[in-house]
Design an enzyme around this catalytic site. Structure first.
Site, mmCIF file in Angstrom:
data_model
loop_
_atom_site.group_PDB
_atom_site.id
_atom_site.type_symbol
_atom_site.label_atom_id
_atom_site.label_comp_id
_atom_site.label_asym_id
_atom_site.label_seq_id
_atom_site.Cartn_x
_atom_site.Cartn_y
_atom_site.Cartn_z
ATOM 1 N N GLU A 9 -78.786 -55.616 17.795
ATOM 2 C CA GLU A 9 -79.543 -56.491 16.886
ATOM 3 C C GLU A 9 -80.951 -56.713 17.429
ATOM 4 O OE1 GLU A 9 -76.704 -59.826 17.251
ATOM 5 O OE2 GLU A 9 -78.331 -60.992 18.130
ATOM 6 N N ARG A 58 -70.814 -61.936 20.305
ATOM 7 C CA ARG A 58 -71.941 -61.118 20.715
ATOM 8 C C ARG A 58 -71.763 -59.725 20.132
ATOM 9 N NH1 ARG A 58 -74.432 -64.753 21.941
ATOM 10 N NH2 ARG A 58 -75.552 -65.291 23.839
ATOM 11 N N HIS A 80 -77.491 -63.845 13.376
ATOM 12 C CA HIS A 80 -77.293 -64.586 14.634
ATOM 13 C C HIS A 80 -77.740 -66.044 14.476
ATOM 14 C CE1 HIS A 80 -76.860 -63.952 19.253
ATOM 15 N NE2 HIS A 80 -76.516 -65.179 18.906
HETATM 16 C C1 GLV Z 1 -76.124 -67.905 21.079
HETATM 17 O O1 GLV Z 1 -75.737 -66.820 20.756
HETATM 18 C C2 GLV Z 1 -75.764 -68.562 22.290
HETATM 19 O O2 GLV Z 1 -75.158 -67.943 23.174
HETATM 20 O O3 GLV Z 1 -76.105 -69.743 22.439
#
Ligand code: GLV
Length: 334
Positions: free
Chosen positions: A275, A246, A293
């Site tokens: 982001e 994250r 991401h």
């Molecule tokens: C994506 O970042 C998730 O947590 O599934």
């Protein structure tokens, strides 16, 4: 809208556009409201869209907090297709009797693939070399051109050794002959460590010994800037850093500084503080591989994640046990 002969169906808001086949499954159980434009809603827009809804299907982007719960008293379930749920105040939901589910397991291997790919790309300077090639700068082959770091046989450091961390360890140990060290609040049982040859070390030892450090820990206030200037200063010269967890776990400004000064050699980043905005220095630096991401982004995996969120929703409203509820103690739903 009521259907003849059909009992009133609960109203479900789908906060982002999802696969039509998952919508069709949900449509047989719920009256759907869908964010057709796939807009990233503000908190107020989400609250407005949620009025008179019984449940919401979310991703990583929608913030579910006490203020939203207070403004949406009819809400009874928040089902996310993500594994990370730092966007959801689980305690506030539990206090309000609102069910929360996430989507673990189904994305583990796909996300580990991306983590490994970023680590390889950073170590072997792949993005940097491709940008150079695309600029038309390749005039001749030469011996020291884009010499990077080896991955095979190197020391793989993993911060956060949950399911995805273990899947990355497996790739490193079994596929690339890496020595695996990790740091986690709790140590894995020996039976889980053994097949990976994984060794628990202190965070300081991890920083100092890893040739390639991969971050796979959940975000919480406790993990905010878990890797900042002080931690980067402890890393091995020539090491790489990969973050698929994250944004906010890494201090991006401090990372840009460490990359600029050559304190660490390269980074692979899939997640960013704030982001989709990026720290501008990260965009300028050659020695960083950037992806938007996409850790879990293979079609079968994203479909499985959406279906798991749907499974939880359907079970919650039809009396079955939701398979991956985070607070099953609130069941049955109000
Ligand atoms: C994506 O970042 C998730 O947590 O599934």
């Amino acid at each position: 809208m009521s259907h003849a002969g059909m009992p009133h169906r609960p109203r479900l808001l789908i906060a982002r556009r999802i696969f039509p086949e998952v919508l069709e499954r949900l449509r047989t159980h719920f009256e759907l409201r869908v964010n057709e434009a796939d807009a990233a809603w503000s908190a107020d827009e989400l609250i407005a869209a949620l009025q008179d809804c019984d449940a919401v299907f979310v991703t990583t982007g929608e913030r579910i907090d006490a203020a939203l719960l207070a403004a949406c008293p009819r809400l009874r379930a928040v089902c996310s297709m993500a594994v990370g749920y730092n966007n959801i105040d689980l305690e506030a939901c539990t206090r309000a009797g609102v069910l929360v589910s996430n989507a673990p397991d189904v994305l583990t291997e796909t996300t580990a693939d991306l983590g490994f790919a970023l680590m390889l790309a950073a170590a072997r300077r792949m993005s940097e070399a491709e940008r150079w090639l695309r600029r038309g700068e390749w005039q001749r082959w030469s011996v020291e051109q884009f010499c990077g770091q080896d991955v095979h046989g190197a020391t793989l450091g993993i911060l956060g050794m949950g399911r995805i961390g273990q899947a990355i360890a497996r790739r490193g140990a079994l596929g690339f002959g890496m020595r695996v060290i990790y740091h986690n609040r709790s140590r894995l049982p020996a039976a889980q460590e053994a097949p990976l040859g994984a060794r628990w070390v202190s965070k300081l030892e991890l920083l100092r010994e890893a040739d390639h450090l991969v971050l796979v820990l959940p975000y919480s206030p406790a993990s905010h800037h878990a890797v900042g200037a002080a931690e980067l200063a402890q890393m091995k010269p020539g090491a790489t850093l990969t973050n698929i967890a994250r944004g906010g776990i890494v201090d991006d400004a401090a990372l840009a500084e460490a990359l600029r000064g050559g304190r660490i050699t390269a980074a692979g980043l899939d997640v960013f503080e704030g982001e989709p905005a990026l720290h501008p220095a990260l965009l300028e630096l050659p020695n960083v591989v950037l992806t938007p991401h996409i850790g879990s982004a293979s079609r079968p995996t994203r479909l499985a994640m959406a279906n798991l969120a749907a499974d939880n929703l359907i079970a919650a409203f039809t009396g079955g046990p939701p398979p991956t509820a985070l607070n099953p103690q609130v069941l049955p739903l109000r």
